[in-house]
Motif scaffolding. Structure first.
Motif, PDB file in Angstrom:
ATOM      1  N   UNK A  59       0.822  -1.216   0.000  1.00 10.73           N
ATOM      2  CA  UNK A  59       0.000   0.000   0.000  1.00 10.73           C
ATOM      3  C   UNK A  59       0.853   1.262   0.000  1.00 10.73           C
ATOM      4  N   UNK A  60       2.133   1.120   0.275  1.00  8.97           N
ATOM      5  CA  UNK A  60       3.060   2.254   0.299  1.00  8.97           C
ATOM      6  C   UNK A  60       4.056   2.186  -0.849  1.00  8.97           C
ATOM      7  N   UNK A  61       4.097   1.090  -1.557  1.00  9.60           N
ATOM      8  CA  UNK A  61       5.132   0.866  -2.566  1.00  9.60           C
ATOM      9  C   UNK A  61       4.773   1.445  -3.926  1.00  9.60           C
ATOM     10  N   UNK A  62       5.804   1.852  -4.641  1.00 13.26           N
ATOM     11  CA  UNK A  62       5.631   2.365  -5.997  1.00 13.26           C
ATOM     12  C   UNK A  62       5.334   1.215  -6.953  1.00 13.26           C
ATOM     13  N   UNK A  63       4.716   1.528  -8.091  1.00 17.30           N
ATOM     14  CA  UNK A  63       4.424   0.462  -9.068  1.00 17.30           C
ATOM     15  C   UNK A  63       5.670  -0.298  -9.525  1.00 17.30           C
ATOM     16  N   UNK A  64       6.784   0.405  -9.777  1.00 17.25           N
ATOM     17  CA  UNK A  64       7.986  -0.284 -10.259  1.00 17.25           C
ATOM     18  C   UNK A  64       8.588  -1.195  -9.183  1.00 17.25           C
ATOM     19  N   UNK A  65       8.381  -0.859  -7.922  1.00 12.64           N
ATOM     20  CA  UNK A  65       8.871  -1.733  -6.844  1.00 12.64           C
ATOM     21  C   UNK A  65       8.025  -2.993  -6.753  1.00 12.64           C
ATOM     22  N   UNK A  66       6.722  -2.839  -6.914  1.00 14.46           N
ATOM     23  CA  UNK A  66       5.815  -3.991  -6.840  1.00 14.46           C
ATOM     24  C   UNK A  66       5.977  -4.901  -8.051  1.00 14.46           C
ATOM     25  N   UNK A  67       6.007  -4.307  -9.227  1.00  9.62           N
ATOM     26  CA  UNK A  67       6.002  -5.095 -10.465  1.00  9.62           C
ATOM     27  C   UNK A  67       7.379  -5.637 -10.821  1.00  9.62           C
ATOM     28  N   UNK A  68       8.408  -4.779 -10.717  1.00  6.02           N
ATOM     29  CA  UNK A  68       9.750  -5.159 -11.163  1.00  6.02           C
ATOM     30  C   UNK A  68      10.745  -5.406 -10.030  1.00  6.02           C
ATOM     31  N   UNK A  69      10.351  -5.116  -8.799  1.00  2.00           N
ATOM     32  CA  UNK A  69      11.282  -5.267  -7.681  1.00  2.00           C
ATOM     33  C   UNK A  69      12.392  -4.233  -7.683  1.00  2.00           C
ATOM     34  N   UNK A  70      12.156  -3.097  -8.355  1.00  2.00           N
ATOM     35  CA  UNK A  70      13.159  -2.027  -8.426  1.00  2.00           C
ATOM     36  C   UNK A  70      12.894  -0.992  -7.340  1.00  2.00           C
TER      37      UNK A  70
END
Length: 172
Positions: A59-70
């Protein structure tokens, strides 16, 4: 508080570090002298177990962190904005409280196809939140990480908003 958090995140960025779990549960606020410290102990407290989905604070994470682990300073900017939202709502509800974890993940994946023109997934404007502060928050939630402002700009913006404010001295 948000200005102090932005300063701390700017420091982390300057030494090449990312936080990866920036949230109100990881902010220590010392009321006596209004000192704000960024910590990382929220994940280890049973009280916050529901904030993590498979070990990730989605709920706090950016899309690229969730999707790509970046993870980067720009993903921390995204989390900073959600933390700012938490502060402005007095931590009364979780971000995207109306969605289940799975529904939120599906929405993030479906709206994050890499296009620059994808509207960001934003939280509602908190009551009594000035428009220019909410506009900053929306800018930080941009789907494209390159469209998010860096922490030094966020810090300068918030410092200008705080002009004239004086922290209480040690006697208070």
């Amino acid at each position: 508080m948000a200005s102090e958090i932005a300063k701390g995140c700017n420091y982390l960025e300057s030494i090449g570090r990312t936080h990866r779990d920036l949230s109100a549960r990881n902010i220590i606020f010392v009321a006596k002298n209004l000192v704000v410290k960024i910590s990382d102990g929220g994940a280890y407290r049973d009280k916050y177990r529901a904030d993590y989905y498979n070990g990730m604070p989605i709920r706090w994470m950016s899309p690229e962190s969730i999707i790509d682990g970046r993870f980067s300073a720009k993903s921390d900017v995204y989390s900073f904005s959600t933390t700012f939202w938490e502060i402005l709502t007095y931590c009364k509800s979780r971000p995207h409280y109306q969605l289940s974890d799975q529904s939120l993940l599906t929405l993030i994946v479906n709206t994050s196809n890499g296009a620059d023109d994808v509207p960001p997934l934003v939280l509602g404007r908190p009551l009594h939140c000035p428009k220019e502060i909410y506009d900053l928050m929306v800018e930080c939630w941009q789907t494209n990480e390159n469209q998010r402002p860096p922490f030094h700009e966020i810090g300068l913006f918030l410092q200008r908003k705080n002009l004239g404010y004086q922290k209480p001295g040690p006697d208070h």
